[in-house]
Design a protein around this motif. Sequence first.
Motif, PDB file in Angstrom:
ATOM      1  N   ARG A  45       0.833  -1.208   0.000  1.00  0.00           N
ATOM      2  CA  ARG A  45       0.000   0.000   0.000  1.00  0.00           C
ATOM      3  C   ARG A  45       0.868   1.259   0.000  1.00  0.00           C
ATOM      4  O   ARG A  45       0.588   2.225  -0.717  1.00  0.00           O
ATOM      5  CB  ARG A  45      -0.937  -0.003   1.209  1.00  0.00           C
ATOM      6  CG  ARG A  45      -2.053  -1.039   1.125  1.00  0.00           C
ATOM      7  CD  ARG A  45      -3.115  -0.782   2.174  1.00  0.00           C
ATOM      8  NE  ARG A  45      -4.138  -1.809   2.173  1.00  0.00           N
ATOM      9  CZ  ARG A  45      -5.147  -1.877   1.310  1.00  0.00           C
ATOM     10  NH1 ARG A  45      -5.251  -0.968   0.363  1.00  0.00           N
ATOM     11  NH2 ARG A  45      -6.038  -2.849   1.389  1.00  0.00           N
ATOM     12  N   CYS A  46       1.916   1.244   0.809  1.00  0.00           N
ATOM     13  CA  CYS A  46       2.818   2.401   0.859  1.00  0.00           C
ATOM     14  C   CYS A  46       3.567   2.571  -0.459  1.00  0.00           C
ATOM     15  O   CYS A  46       3.727   3.689  -0.961  1.00  0.00           O
ATOM     16  CB  CYS A  46       3.809   2.241   2.008  1.00  0.00           C
ATOM     17  SG  CYS A  46       3.072   2.283   3.665  1.00  0.00           S
ATOM     18  N   LEU A  47       4.026   1.464  -1.025  1.00  0.00           N
ATOM     19  CA  LEU A  47       4.759   1.525  -2.285  1.00  0.00           C
ATOM     20  C   LEU A  47       3.875   2.060  -3.405  1.00  0.00           C
ATOM     21  O   LEU A  47       4.322   2.853  -4.246  1.00  0.00           O
ATOM     22  CB  LEU A  47       5.291   0.138  -2.644  1.00  0.00           C
ATOM     23  CG  LEU A  47       6.034   0.012  -3.976  1.00  0.00           C
ATOM     24  CD1 LEU A  47       7.228   0.951  -4.031  1.00  0.00           C
ATOM     25  CD2 LEU A  47       6.475  -1.434  -4.200  1.00  0.00           C
ATOM     26  N   ALA A  48       2.614   1.646  -3.424  1.00  0.00           N
ATOM     27  CA  ALA A  48       1.698   2.127  -4.460  1.00  0.00           C
ATOM     28  C   ALA A  48       1.535   3.638  -4.386  1.00  0.00           C
ATOM     29  O   ALA A  48       1.474   4.325  -5.415  1.00  0.00           O
ATOM     30  CB  ALA A  48       0.346   1.427  -4.321  1.00  0.00           C
ATOM     31  N   LYS A  49       1.471   4.175  -3.169  1.00  0.00           N
ATOM     32  CA  LYS A  49       1.358   5.625  -3.021  1.00  0.00           C
ATOM     33  C   LYS A  49       2.614   6.323  -3.522  1.00  0.00           C
ATOM     34  O   LYS A  49       2.544   7.339  -4.218  1.00  0.00           O
ATOM     35  CB  LYS A  49       1.102   5.982  -1.558  1.00  0.00           C
ATOM     36  CG  LYS A  49      -0.321   5.728  -1.113  1.00  0.00           C
ATOM     37  CD  LYS A  49      -0.601   6.400   0.216  1.00  0.00           C
ATOM     38  CE  LYS A  49      -2.078   6.340   0.552  1.00  0.00           C
ATOM     39  NZ  LYS A  49      -2.410   7.109   1.772  1.00  0.00           N
ATOM     40  N   LEU A  50       3.767   5.782  -3.162  1.00  0.00           N
ATOM     41  CA  LEU A  50       5.019   6.373  -3.624  1.00  0.00           C
ATOM     42  C   LEU A  50       5.135   6.306  -5.144  1.00  0.00           C
ATOM     43  O   LEU A  50       5.659   7.222  -5.778  1.00  0.00           O
ATOM     44  CB  LEU A  50       6.210   5.641  -2.995  1.00  0.00           C
ATOM     45  CG  LEU A  50       6.461   5.849  -1.500  1.00  0.00           C
ATOM     46  CD1 LEU A  50       7.566   4.911  -1.027  1.00  0.00           C
ATOM     47  CD2 LEU A  50       6.841   7.294  -1.208  1.00  0.00           C
ATOM     48  N   ALA A  51       4.654   5.202  -5.715  1.00  0.00           N
ATOM     49  CA  ALA A  51       4.817   4.966  -7.152  1.00  0.00           C
ATOM     50  C   ALA A  51       3.737   5.625  -7.989  1.00  0.00           C
ATOM     51  O   ALA A  51       3.859   5.706  -9.208  1.00  0.00           O
ATOM     52  CB  ALA A  51       4.831   3.464  -7.424  1.00  0.00           C
ATOM     53  N   GLY A  52       2.653   6.065  -7.356  1.00  0.00           N
ATOM     54  CA  GLY A  52       1.577   6.700  -8.102  1.00  0.00           C
ATOM     55  C   GLY A  52       0.747   5.732  -8.913  1.00  0.00           C
ATOM     56  O   GLY A  52       0.249   6.077  -9.989  1.00  0.00           O
ATOM     57  N   VAL A  53       0.598   4.492  -8.404  1.00  0.00           N
ATOM     58  CA  VAL A  53      -0.194   3.475  -9.104  1.00  0.00           C
ATOM     59  C   VAL A  53      -1.135   2.815  -8.099  1.00  0.00           C
ATOM     60  O   VAL A  53      -0.948   2.939  -6.890  1.00  0.00           O
ATOM     61  CB  VAL A  53       0.715   2.404  -9.758  1.00  0.00           C
ATOM     62  CG1 VAL A  53       1.606   3.032 -10.821  1.00  0.00           C
ATOM     63  CG2 VAL A  53       1.559   1.683  -8.706  1.00  0.00           C
ATOM     64  N   PRO A  54      -2.161   2.075  -8.570  1.00  0.00           N
ATOM     65  CA  PRO A  54      -3.075   1.395  -7.645  1.00  0.00           C
ATOM     66  C   PRO A  54      -2.389   0.241  -6.921  1.00  0.00           C
ATOM     67  O   PRO A  54      -1.393  -0.310  -7.392  1.00  0.00           O
ATOM     68  CB  PRO A  54      -4.190   0.867  -8.558  1.00  0.00           C
ATOM     69  CG  PRO A  54      -4.044   1.608  -9.844  1.00  0.00           C
ATOM     70  CD  PRO A  54      -2.597   1.941  -9.974  1.00  0.00           C
ATOM     71  N   PHE A  55      -2.962  -0.124  -5.782  1.00  0.00           N
ATOM     72  CA  PHE A  55      -2.533  -1.310  -5.052  1.00  0.00           C
ATOM     73  C   PHE A  55      -3.618  -2.371  -5.137  1.00  0.00           C
ATOM     74  O   PHE A  55      -4.803  -2.071  -4.996  1.00  0.00           O
ATOM     75  CB  PHE A  55      -2.271  -0.998  -3.577  1.00  0.00           C
ATOM     76  CG  PHE A  55      -2.067  -2.232  -2.733  1.00  0.00           C
ATOM     77  CD1 PHE A  55      -3.092  -2.728  -1.940  1.00  0.00           C
ATOM     78  CD2 PHE A  55      -0.865  -2.924  -2.773  1.00  0.00           C
ATOM     79  CE1 PHE A  55      -2.919  -3.879  -1.184  1.00  0.00           C
ATOM     80  CE2 PHE A  55      -0.678  -4.071  -2.020  1.00  0.00           C
ATOM     81  CZ  PHE A  55      -1.710  -4.553  -1.225  1.00  0.00           C
ATOM     82  N   VAL A  56      -3.210  -3.624  -5.362  1.00  0.00           N
ATOM     83  CA  VAL A  56      -4.150  -4.742  -5.415  1.00  0.00           C
ATOM     84  C   VAL A  56      -3.584  -5.894  -4.599  1.00  0.00           C
ATOM     85  O   VAL A  56      -2.402  -6.238  -4.730  1.00  0.00           O
ATOM     86  CB  VAL A  56      -4.402  -5.215  -6.869  1.00  0.00           C
ATOM     87  CG1 VAL A  56      -5.293  -6.453  -6.885  1.00  0.00           C
ATOM     88  CG2 VAL A  56      -5.038  -4.101  -7.688  1.00  0.00           C
ATOM     89  N   GLU A 111      11.357  -2.134  10.676  1.00  0.00           N
ATOM     90  CA  GLU A 111      11.157  -0.724  10.353  1.00  0.00           C
ATOM     91  C   GLU A 111       9.716  -0.493   9.900  1.00  0.00           C
ATOM     92  O   GLU A 111       9.020  -1.437   9.503  1.00  0.00           O
ATOM     93  CB  GLU A 111      12.126  -0.299   9.252  1.00  0.00           C
ATOM     94  CG  GLU A 111      11.853  -0.955   7.904  1.00  0.00           C
ATOM     95  CD  GLU A 111      12.902  -0.621   6.855  1.00  0.00           C
ATOM     96  OE1 GLU A 111      13.810   0.179   7.156  1.00  0.00           O
ATOM     97  OE2 GLU A 111      12.824  -1.171   5.742  1.00  0.00           O
ATOM     98  N   PRO A 112       9.227   0.740   9.924  1.00  0.00           N
ATOM     99  CA  PRO A 112       7.864   1.019   9.460  1.00  0.00           C
ATOM    100  C   PRO A 112       7.692   0.610   7.993  1.00  0.00           C
ATOM    101  O   PRO A 112       8.648   0.670   7.210  1.00  0.00           O
ATOM    102  CB  PRO A 112       7.738   2.541   9.624  1.00  0.00           C
ATOM    103  CG  PRO A 112       8.746   2.897  10.665  1.00  0.00           C
ATOM    104  CD  PRO A 112       9.895   1.944  10.463  1.00  0.00           C
ATOM    105  N   PRO A 113       6.474   0.201   7.614  1.00  0.00           N
ATOM    106  CA  PRO A 113       6.243  -0.216   6.226  1.00  0.00           C
ATOM    107  C   PRO A 113       6.636   0.840   5.199  1.00  0.00           C
ATOM    108  O   PRO A 113       7.127   0.503   4.119  1.00  0.00           O
ATOM    109  CB  PRO A 113       4.735  -0.491   6.193  1.00  0.00           C
ATOM    110  CG  PRO A 113       4.388  -0.853   7.597  1.00  0.00           C
ATOM    111  CD  PRO A 113       5.271  -0.011   8.458  1.00  0.00           C
ATOM    112  N   LEU A 114       6.434   2.112   5.534  1.00  0.00           N
ATOM    113  CA  LEU A 114       6.782   3.166   4.587  1.00  0.00           C
ATOM    114  C   LEU A 114       8.281   3.185   4.312  1.00  0.00           C
ATOM    115  O   LEU A 114       8.715   3.435   3.179  1.00  0.00           O
ATOM    116  CB  LEU A 114       6.317   4.527   5.110  1.00  0.00           C
ATOM    117  CG  LEU A 114       6.588   5.728   4.197  1.00  0.00           C
ATOM    118  CD1 LEU A 114       5.964   5.528   2.819  1.00  0.00           C
ATOM    119  CD2 LEU A 114       6.066   7.015   4.844  1.00  0.00           C
TER     120      LEU A 114
END
Length: 220
Positions: A58-69, A191-194
């Motif tokens: 979920r965090c990676l999707a936000k950083l990458a600007g794409v949806p998470f599934v 470490e935190p997921p972010l």
Amino acid sequence: MSVVPPGPPALDIDDSPTHEAPPPVEPPAPAGPRAGRALPCTVVLVGLMGAGKTCVGRCLAKLAGVPFVDADAEIEAAARLSISEIFATYGEAEFRATERRVMARLLERPPLVLAAGGGAFMADETRALIARRAVSVWLRADLETLVARTAGRSHRPLLNSGDARATLAALMERRYPVYATADVTLDATDEPPLATARRAFDAVRRHLAHSLSCPSESSP
């Protein structure tokens, strides 16, 4: 002549595209060099249960600007049953067949971050599709981390009988050599997921920088 009793009926799967449910509210990704720089292809997170694929994804999707599934959530939506119910009613083999179908459909979508089930990457067919259409990232966790993160959770069928620690150790022995073939390997820490997502984002960009093109661009 012995009579073989009939097995359970085949699982009825809805292959129509599902719509991702709105994600839970999370702290926004901080502004910085990664902000607004979408990844150009799908990223598939692989690893054992408890490695953090959903939280990091979920965090990676936000950083990458794409949806998470989440692949398991998509399987449940397609089957209209929980993972535990699929295992209990139809068995693991039918679940794996369903998983392969759903993964193939998800890999046809535009770029996204996809959290794969723990066994998805073990299927040769799925692994080949991921290699052609996405970048795979293994979240590698040690046994103590996995045991701590999965303790008391009843929605994981493979851990619901017997010694969960022994089961995880056996899964690590069998699956880690295959997970190690992923494009990128990241150690899953406390470490935190972010923070893990930031490392994943940078590692994927480095991987793509050394490739001639995104997997989906170079595949037929």
